[in-house]
Write an enzyme that holds these catalytic residues in place. Structure first.
Site, PDB file in Angstrom:
ATOM      1  N   TYR A   1       0.854  -1.193   0.000  1.00 57.26           N
ATOM      2  CA  TYR A   1       0.000   0.000   0.000  1.00 57.26           C
ATOM      3  C   TYR A   1       0.894   1.248   0.000  1.00 57.26           C
ATOM      4  CZ  TYR A   1      -3.929   2.970   0.690  1.00 57.26           C
ATOM      5  OH  TYR A   1      -4.836   3.975   0.523  1.00 57.26           O
TER       6      TYR A   1
ATOM      7  N   ARG B   1      -8.129  10.454  -8.939  1.00 56.49           N
ATOM      8  CA  ARG B   1      -7.337  11.095  -7.884  1.00 56.49           C
ATOM      9  C   ARG B   1      -6.643  10.013  -7.081  1.00 56.49           C
ATOM     10  NH1 ARG B   1      -8.147  11.377  -2.279  1.00 56.49           N
ATOM     11  NH2 ARG B   1      -6.872   9.645  -2.882  1.00 56.49           N
TER      12      ARG B   1
ATOM     13  N   LYS C   1      -5.607  -2.489  -2.010  1.00 60.19           N
ATOM     14  CA  LYS C   1      -6.470  -2.353  -0.831  1.00 60.19           C
ATOM     15  C   LYS C   1      -7.240  -3.634  -0.553  1.00 60.19           C
ATOM     16  CE  LYS C   1      -7.148   2.305   0.509  1.00 60.19           C
ATOM     17  NZ  LYS C   1      -8.082   3.369   0.899  1.00 60.19           N
TER      18      LYS C   1
ATOM     19  N   GLU D   1     -13.298   4.502  -4.240  1.00 59.56           N
ATOM     20  CA  GLU D   1     -11.907   4.791  -3.894  1.00 59.56           C
ATOM     21  C   GLU D   1     -11.279   5.713  -4.930  1.00 59.56           C
ATOM     22  OE1 GLU D   1     -10.551   3.034  -1.121  1.00 59.56           O
ATOM     23  OE2 GLU D   1      -8.988   4.498  -1.457  1.00 59.56           O
ATOM     24  N   ASP D   2     -10.667   6.776  -4.473  1.00 56.07           N
ATOM     25  CA  ASP D   2      -9.866   7.641  -5.339  1.00 56.07           C
ATOM     26  C   ASP D   2     -10.601   8.161  -6.575  1.00 56.07           C
ATOM     27  OD1 ASP D   2      -7.983   7.346  -3.447  1.00 56.07           O
ATOM     28  OD2 ASP D   2      -6.462   6.392  -4.680  1.00 56.07           O
TER      29      ASP D   2
ATOM     30  N   ASP E   1     -14.194   5.511   0.849  1.00 52.76           N
ATOM     31  CA  ASP E   1     -13.138   5.406   1.858  1.00 52.76           C
ATOM     32  C   ASP E   1     -12.367   6.709   2.028  1.00 52.76           C
ATOM     33  OD1 ASP E   1     -11.666   3.822   3.755  1.00 52.76           O
ATOM     34  OD2 ASP E   1      -9.973   4.031   2.381  1.00 52.76           O
ATOM     35  N   ASP E   2     -12.167   7.455   0.946  1.00 53.07           N
ATOM     36  CA  ASP E   2     -11.399   8.704   1.069  1.00 53.07           C
ATOM     37  C   ASP E   2     -12.138   9.699   1.947  1.00 53.07           C
ATOM     38  OD1 ASP E   2      -9.479   7.812  -0.937  1.00 53.07           O
ATOM     39  OD2 ASP E   2     -11.193   7.982  -2.274  1.00 53.07           O
TER      40      ASP E   2
ATOM     41  N   ASN F   1      -0.769  11.590   1.094  1.00 55.87           N
ATOM     42  CA  ASN F   1       0.000  10.462   0.561  1.00 55.87           C
ATOM     43  C   ASN F   1       0.395  10.741  -0.878  1.00 55.87           C
ATOM     44  OD1 ASN F   1      -0.389   8.836   2.863  1.00 55.87           O
ATOM     45  ND2 ASN F   1      -2.403   8.232   2.144  1.00 55.87           N
TER      46      ASN F   1
HETATM   47  P1  NAD Z   1      -8.954  16.154  -3.115  1.00 55.99           P
HETATM   48  O1  NAD Z   1      -8.343  16.368  -4.428  1.00 55.99           O
HETATM   49  O2  NAD Z   1     -10.406  15.865  -3.002  1.00 55.99           O
HETATM   50  O3  NAD Z   1      -8.691  17.462  -2.198  1.00 55.99           O
HETATM   51  C1  NAD Z   1      -7.512  18.208  -2.146  1.00 55.99           C
HETATM   52  C2  NAD Z   1      -7.840  19.535  -1.485  1.00 55.99           C
HETATM   53  O4  NAD Z   1      -6.633  20.226  -1.211  1.00 55.99           O
HETATM   54  C3  NAD Z   1      -8.699  20.467  -2.347  1.00 55.99           C
HETATM   55  O5  NAD Z   1      -9.715  21.015  -1.557  1.00 55.99           O
HETATM   56  C4  NAD Z   1      -7.736  21.590  -2.746  1.00 55.99           C
HETATM   57  O6  NAD Z   1      -8.364  22.837  -2.879  1.00 55.99           O
HETATM   58  C5  NAD Z   1      -6.807  21.590  -1.559  1.00 55.99           C
HETATM   59  N1  NAD Z   1      -5.516  22.190  -1.837  1.00 55.99           N
HETATM   60  C6  NAD Z   1      -4.734  22.045  -2.937  1.00 55.99           C
HETATM   61  N2  NAD Z   1      -3.626  22.807  -2.803  1.00 55.99           N
HETATM   62  C7  NAD Z   1      -3.701  23.409  -1.596  1.00 55.99           C
HETATM   63  C8  NAD Z   1      -2.871  24.299  -0.888  1.00 55.99           C
HETATM   64  N3  NAD Z   1      -1.717  24.700  -1.391  1.00 55.99           N
HETATM   65  N4  NAD Z   1      -3.281  24.713   0.310  1.00 55.99           N
HETATM   66  C9  NAD Z   1      -4.448  24.306   0.833  1.00 55.99           C
HETATM   67  N5  NAD Z   1      -5.270  23.451   0.214  1.00 55.99           N
HETATM   68  C10 NAD Z   1      -4.913  23.008  -0.983  1.00 55.99           C
HETATM   69  O7  NAD Z   1      -8.148  15.004  -2.436  1.00 55.99           O
HETATM   70  P2  NAD Z   1      -8.506  14.196  -1.095  1.00 55.99           P
HETATM   71  O8  NAD Z   1      -9.221  12.941  -1.404  1.00 55.99           O
HETATM   72  O9  NAD Z   1      -9.158  15.098  -0.126  1.00 55.99           O
HETATM   73  O10 NAD Z   1      -7.036  13.800  -0.617  1.00 55.99           O
HETATM   74  C11 NAD Z   1      -6.107  14.800  -0.249  1.00 55.99           C
HETATM   75  C12 NAD Z   1      -4.860  14.159   0.266  1.00 55.99           C
HETATM   76  O11 NAD Z   1      -5.156  13.422   1.431  1.00 55.99           O
HETATM   77  C13 NAD Z   1      -4.199  13.182  -0.708  1.00 55.99           C
HETATM   78  O12 NAD Z   1      -2.803  13.387  -0.699  1.00 55.99           O
HETATM   79  C14 NAD Z   1      -4.504  11.845  -0.139  1.00 55.99           C
HETATM   80  O13 NAD Z   1      -3.472  10.916  -0.381  1.00 55.99           O
HETATM   81  C15 NAD Z   1      -4.578  12.150   1.330  1.00 55.99           C
HETATM   82  N6  NAD Z   1      -5.363  11.151   2.030  1.00 55.99           N
HETATM   83  C16 NAD Z   1      -4.754  10.513   3.052  1.00 55.99           C
HETATM   84  C17 NAD Z   1      -5.398   9.535   3.735  1.00 55.99           C
HETATM   85  C18 NAD Z   1      -4.700   8.881   4.891  1.00 55.99           C
HETATM   86  O14 NAD Z   1      -3.859   9.397   5.481  1.00 55.99           O
HETATM   87  N7  NAD Z   1      -4.988   7.724   5.283  1.00 55.99           N
HETATM   88  C19 NAD Z   1      -6.683   9.178   3.372  1.00 55.99           C
HETATM   89  C20 NAD Z   1      -7.311   9.852   2.320  1.00 55.99           C
HETATM   90  C21 NAD Z   1      -6.627  10.861   1.658  1.00 55.99           C
END
Ligand code: NAD
Length: 549
Positions: free
Chosen positions: A101, A154, A172, A243-244, A266-267, A406
């Site tokens: 993962y 994504r 996953k 997912e994603d 899940d996200d 991530n």
């Molecule tokens: P997403 O694309 O839906 O959201 C990203 C957000 O970040 C958007 O709202 C965007 O406007 C904002 N953004 C972009 N640049 C920015 C900046 N410079 N400053 C502030 N905000 C900014 O993606 P998501 O599904 O919400 O995932 C976001 C991140 O979280 C990914 O890297 C993903 O890997 C991570 N994530 C981690 C886990 C975990 O830790 N287990 C779980 C889910 C998602």
């Protein structure tokens, strides 16, 4: 769920048996089995136990110098000898989770077109419209219980990888089996290929997906509707994990399907649950209360708003009104603080907008809001700057810093930075794993806010209780159950999640909490059995080799 072990008369013989990964035991076939199953000569004479072979596999993995090589070796093993693959994964979860993962799976997705060997799931493209049922029927197994579906828009924090995103559902689902014992033949990874808007991916000569721009609008929705309908008809007992998906679709699809099908995202929901669990544990560590926190979330996408939504309902559950709970959460997107005076907010962000002065950057927000916790879900590395971290340390005795993005390359800060710029006082967790940090003779073990603490247990709870829906209340219960498994020993190391090595026990307890919600809310036609933990455990796949004779 199937826990059926075949008897000798049901087995294929000879080379056919060795080529069937779910049955193959390789050099661990015993002498009587070799006699009865026509295996003599097809295997070298020495017979190894499964434990010995597992040790050989780990030795081989540790000899490999790149994580992608380790990934490929493991996928190869999964293709040849499924039980050995899961034995090794279950027994070495903490070491191998970063390979199967995040972060390595991100790398594998970027290379997916080049490393694709054989199918581990179904590809459904926009040209399958009106024929999705036929495509689903090509899957060799009928008793499907968990489906993970993505459209690759994504992938982790890496963006649109199109059909290459298939690595995520495949990875996953192997965690569903390893962490919660969902039998592998009941798991189905699905990639819905609607094109890609990533020109680098599309123009790669070896790209395996459709070389077209992404499908949008009514045609996209019609494709997804057909997919959901066909899937639920053909696999009526399956839970579907989204997912994603990109922001543009993730919330919409969740709202569209959550009350019609047994599904979740899940996200949005899994991440929220895992984050809430971390916050519960961090607060238990410093004897503080959730209702007194001020949270700033960097990002306002699927993960961030899912976190916001669950935090608000958890605070409300602990006595605040929804309005007061909302007033304790702030969101910052790429344009700045999400406030009501902004005119550029999408519908789902507007719900979380605050009536508050606008600030453009995170540092200004932290100065103004004085948060007790900052949570990064922006996919933007380095956004928790030294100044942001120093300010958090100035405001708080124990600043809570979760850098969730991530893979590792996208993390808002590193573990080392989090400890260094807060005078070693941060309670830190990250989405991708960081090694322990040694500073001034002290060792800090960063918690990994890894969704695989939550979704496998939730799935096991849903399947064991035969629940028809996956609800936010279940994710709140899962968060509480996870928090309860973090011990004082974990706290002593600075860790707010249990070790991944105890994940199967953790998943059983989460499944129990989820199943109890299903029974309490009558989301199942099943009666609650007298021994629910026993029932849950009995459903779990065991990767130990069975004697066929
Ligand atoms: P997403 O694309 O839906 O959201 C990203 C957000 O970040 C958007 O709202 C965007 O406007 C904002 N953004 C972009 N640049 C920015 C900046 N410079 N400053 C502030 N905000 C900014 O993606 P998501 O599904 O919400 O995932 C976001 C991140 O979280 C990914 O890297 C993903 O890997 C991570 N994530 C981690 C886990 C975990 O830790 N287990 C779980 C889910 C998602």
């Amino acid at each position: 769920m199937s826990n059926h072990e075949p008897n000798i008369t049901e087995l294929p013989k000879g080379i056919e048996l060795l080529h069937e990964p779910s049955l193959n035991k390789g050099t661990s076939f015993t002498a009587p089995e070799r006699d009865a199953l026509g295996l003599h000569g097809l295997l070298p004479p020495r017979i190894f136990s499964q434990a010995e072979r597992a040790q050989h596999v780990m030795n081989n993995i540790r000899r490999k110098t790149s994580n992608l090589e380790k990934y490929l070796y493991l996928i190869g093993l999964q293709d040849r000898n499924e039980k050995l693959f899961y034995r090794v994964l279950v027994d070495n979860m903490a070491e191998l989770s970063p390979i199967v993962y995040t972060p390595t799976v991100g790398l594998a997705c970027q290379e997916y077109s080049r490393i694709f060997r054989r199918p581990h799931g179904l590809f459904i493209s926009k040209y399958d419209r009106n024929h999705i049922k036929e495509v689903l029927l090509n899957w060799p197994h009928r008793d499907v219980r968990v489906i993970i579906v993505t459209d690759g828009e994504r992938i982790l924090g890496l963006g649109d990888l199109g059909a290459n995103g298939m690595g995520i559902p495949v990875g996953k689902l192997s965690l569903y089996t390893a962490c919660a014992g969902i039998a592998p033949e009941t798991c189905l990874p699905i990639m819905i290929d609607v094109g890609t808007n990533n020109n680098d991916v599309m123009n790669d000569p070896s790209y395996i997906g459709l070389q077209e721009a992404r499908l949008r609008g009514d045609q996209y929705d019609a494709l997804l509707d057909e997919f959901m309908e066909a899937t639920s008809k053909l696999f009526p007992r399956a839970m579907i994990q989204f997912e994603d998906f990109g922001n543009i679709n993730a919330f919409r699809l969740l709202e569209r399907y959550r009350n019609r099908y047994c599904m979740f995202n899940d996200d949005i929901q899994g991440t929220a649950s895992m984050t809430l669990a971390g916050l519960h544990s961090a607060l238990r560590m410093i004897s503080d209360k959730l209702t007194g926190q001020r949270l700033v979330v960097l990002g306002a996408g699927g993960a961030a708003l899912g976190i916001g939504s669950l935090m608000i309902s958890a605070m409300a559950g602990e006595g605040l009104s929804i309005e007061d709970a909302h007033r304790r959460c702030w969101f910052v997107d790429s344009k700045g603080l999400v406030v009501t005076s902004r005119t550029d907010l999408s519908e789902h962000k507007r719900r979380f907008a605050r009536d508050y002065p606008f600030h453009r950057d995170l540092l200004a927000v932290v100065e103004a809001v004085k948060p007790t916790a900052i949570i990064g879900a922006s996919g933007q590395p380095g956004t928790f700057t030294p100044q942001v971290l120093e300010t958090m340390a100035r405001i708080n005795e124990r600043p809570i810093v979760f850098a969730l993005s991530n893979p590792t390359s996208q993390s808002e800060c590193t573990a080392e930075e989090a400890y260094r710029f807060t005078d070693k006082r941060a309670i830190f967790a990250s989405g991708s794993p960081f090694a322990p940090v040694v500073m001034d003779g002290q060792t800090f073990v960063p918690g990994q806010a890894n969704n695989s603490y939550i979704f496998p247990g939730v799935g096991l709870g849903i399947l064991s209780s035969e629940a028809s829906r996956v609800t936010d209340e279940m994710f709140a219960a899962a968060a509480k159950a996870l928090d309860e498994q973090v011990s004082q020993e974990d706290f002593a190391l600075g860790r707010i999640y249990p070790s991944l090595s105890s994940i199967r026990k953790v998943s059983v307890n989460i499944a129990l909490a989820v199943a109890k919600v299903a029974f309490a809310r009558r989301l199942t036609a099943m009666q609650e059995p007298p021994d629910l933990p026993g029932l849950i455990k009995s459903k779990m796949y065991d990767p130990t080799y069975q004697d066929y004779i």
